[in-house]
Motif scaffolding. Structure first.
Motif, PDB file in Angstrom:
ATOM      1  N   LEU A  96       5.326  -1.943   0.053  1.00  0.00           N
ATOM      2  CA  LEU A  96       4.290  -2.908   0.400  1.00  0.00           C
ATOM      3  C   LEU A  96       3.225  -2.257   1.272  1.00  0.00           C
ATOM      4  CD1 LEU A  96       3.080  -5.769   0.619  1.00  0.00           C
ATOM      5  CD2 LEU A  96       4.608  -6.143   2.569  1.00  0.00           C
ATOM      6  N   GLY A  97       3.642  -1.359   2.162  1.00  0.00           N
ATOM      7  CA  GLY A  97       2.680  -0.651   3.002  1.00  0.00           C
ATOM      8  C   GLY A  97       1.732   0.207   2.186  1.00  0.00           C
ATOM      9  N   ALA A  98       2.219   0.770   1.079  1.00  0.00           N
ATOM     10  CA  ALA A  98       1.360   1.543   0.185  1.00  0.00           C
ATOM     11  C   ALA A  98       0.367   0.637  -0.519  1.00  0.00           C
ATOM     12  CB  ALA A  98       2.207   2.299  -0.831  1.00  0.00           C
ATOM     13  N   LEU A  99       0.807  -0.547  -0.935  1.00  0.00           N
ATOM     14  CA  LEU A  99      -0.106  -1.516  -1.536  1.00  0.00           C
ATOM     15  C   LEU A  99      -1.191  -1.901  -0.537  1.00  0.00           C
ATOM     16  CD1 LEU A  99      -1.101  -3.581  -3.605  1.00  0.00           C
ATOM     17  CD2 LEU A  99       0.693  -5.138  -2.794  1.00  0.00           C
ATOM     18  N   ALA A 100      -0.794  -2.249   0.684  1.00  0.00           N
ATOM     19  CA  ALA A 100      -1.772  -2.623   1.710  1.00  0.00           C
ATOM     20  C   ALA A 100      -2.737  -1.479   1.982  1.00  0.00           C
ATOM     21  CB  ALA A 100      -1.047  -3.043   2.985  1.00  0.00           C
ATOM     22  N   LEU A 101      -2.203  -0.262   2.066  1.00  0.00           N
ATOM     23  CA  LEU A 101      -3.054   0.896   2.314  1.00  0.00           C
ATOM     24  C   LEU A 101      -4.068   1.078   1.184  1.00  0.00           C
ATOM     25  CD1 LEU A 101      -3.831   3.461   3.870  1.00  0.00           C
ATOM     26  CD2 LEU A 101      -1.967   4.648   2.688  1.00  0.00           C
ATOM     27  N   SER A 102      -3.626   0.904  -0.053  1.00  0.00           N
ATOM     28  CA  SER A 102      -4.542   1.089  -1.182  1.00  0.00           C
ATOM     29  C   SER A 102      -5.678   0.070  -1.157  1.00  0.00           C
ATOM     30  CB  SER A 102      -3.784   1.002  -2.513  1.00  0.00           C
ATOM     31  OG  SER A 102      -3.325  -0.312  -2.786  1.00  0.00           O
TER      32      SER A 102
END
Length: 231
Positions: free
Chosen positions: A83-89
């Motif tokens: 989820l952190g990767a999604l938010a970062l993207s």
């Protein structure tokens, strides 16, 4: 929303760490010091609904907006997991790090019809220590203890707040900055077809052989080796 942060190291060269759902900054307990030892000032957040951060409302773009409000722009590298990767993207264009690393990103979650959805994820709140060990046999005892504490602090309503993500194709159209996609083996998030498509779109793809979804806890050495040239 301004998020609480944990910092390792000091100096002008900055690394950003963004955890996945159900956990908090403690997931990076080995990564933070390792990056600091390389001369980076490392900043890890607690996303809203996690750790000591404020609660709701929840949504992928709200998570991204919080990152922009909390973290410095132009970092040396930004690393997000799940989820952190999604938010970062969704925040990367505004944060503008020199490089981005997306670790087993939640860009194509199975739809509710697959037996995976908000209700299933929310039930993770009640996982016992023994169940965490069974699900993650390669984790250290400290990682397990940290996860028990993180689950106690986690607001399971975050699982419902990202309901629109399930079954959606959220693969970025292009890398906004030079970007590595780091995959578990096998990845439950990114299929072989998705990986091939991301490669076609200009992302570098690296798989950490034998690692589960939380690569940095399952195989810390493999995780760090996979970052060669990116940190």
């Amino acid at each position: 929303m301004r998020l609480p942060t944990r910092t390792w190291g000091e100096g002008d060269r900055v690394a950003l760490l963004v955890h996945g759902i159900m956990t908090d900054h403690r997931t990076w307990r080995r990564v933070g010091p390792a990056l600091a030892a390389r001369g980076l000032r490392v900043i890890a957040v607690d996303l809203r609904g996690h750790g000591t951060a404020d609660r709701g409302p929840y949504g992928a773009r709200l998570f991204a907006d919080d990152l922009v409000e909390t973290l410095p722009a132009a970092a040396e590298v930004a690393i997000g997991h799940s989820l952190g990767a999604l938010a970062l993207s969704l925040a990367v264009e505004r944060l503008a790090p020199r490089r981005a690393v997306y670790s087993d990103p939640a860009w194509h979650l199975p739809g509710p019809g697959s037996g995976f959805g908000p209700e299933v994820l929310a039930r993770g709140k009640s996982l016992s220590e023994a169940e965490i060990v069974a699900l993650n046999p390669r984790w250290t005892s400290e990682d397990v203890a940290n996860e028990v504490a993180a689950l106690a602090a986690w607001d399971e309503q975050t699982a419902y707040g990202i309901a629109s993500v399930y079954g959606a194709d959220l693969l970025p159209e292009r890398p906004v900055v030079p970007s590595l996609v780091q995959l578990a083996d096998p990845s439950v998030m990114i299929s072989a077809a998705d990986a091939a498509e991301l490669d076609r779109r200009g992302f570098e793809i690296r798989t950490v052989k034998g690692a589960g979804h939380t690569i940095h806890r399952d195989d810390f050495d493999g995780f760090m080796a996979s970052l060669d040239g990116w940190i």
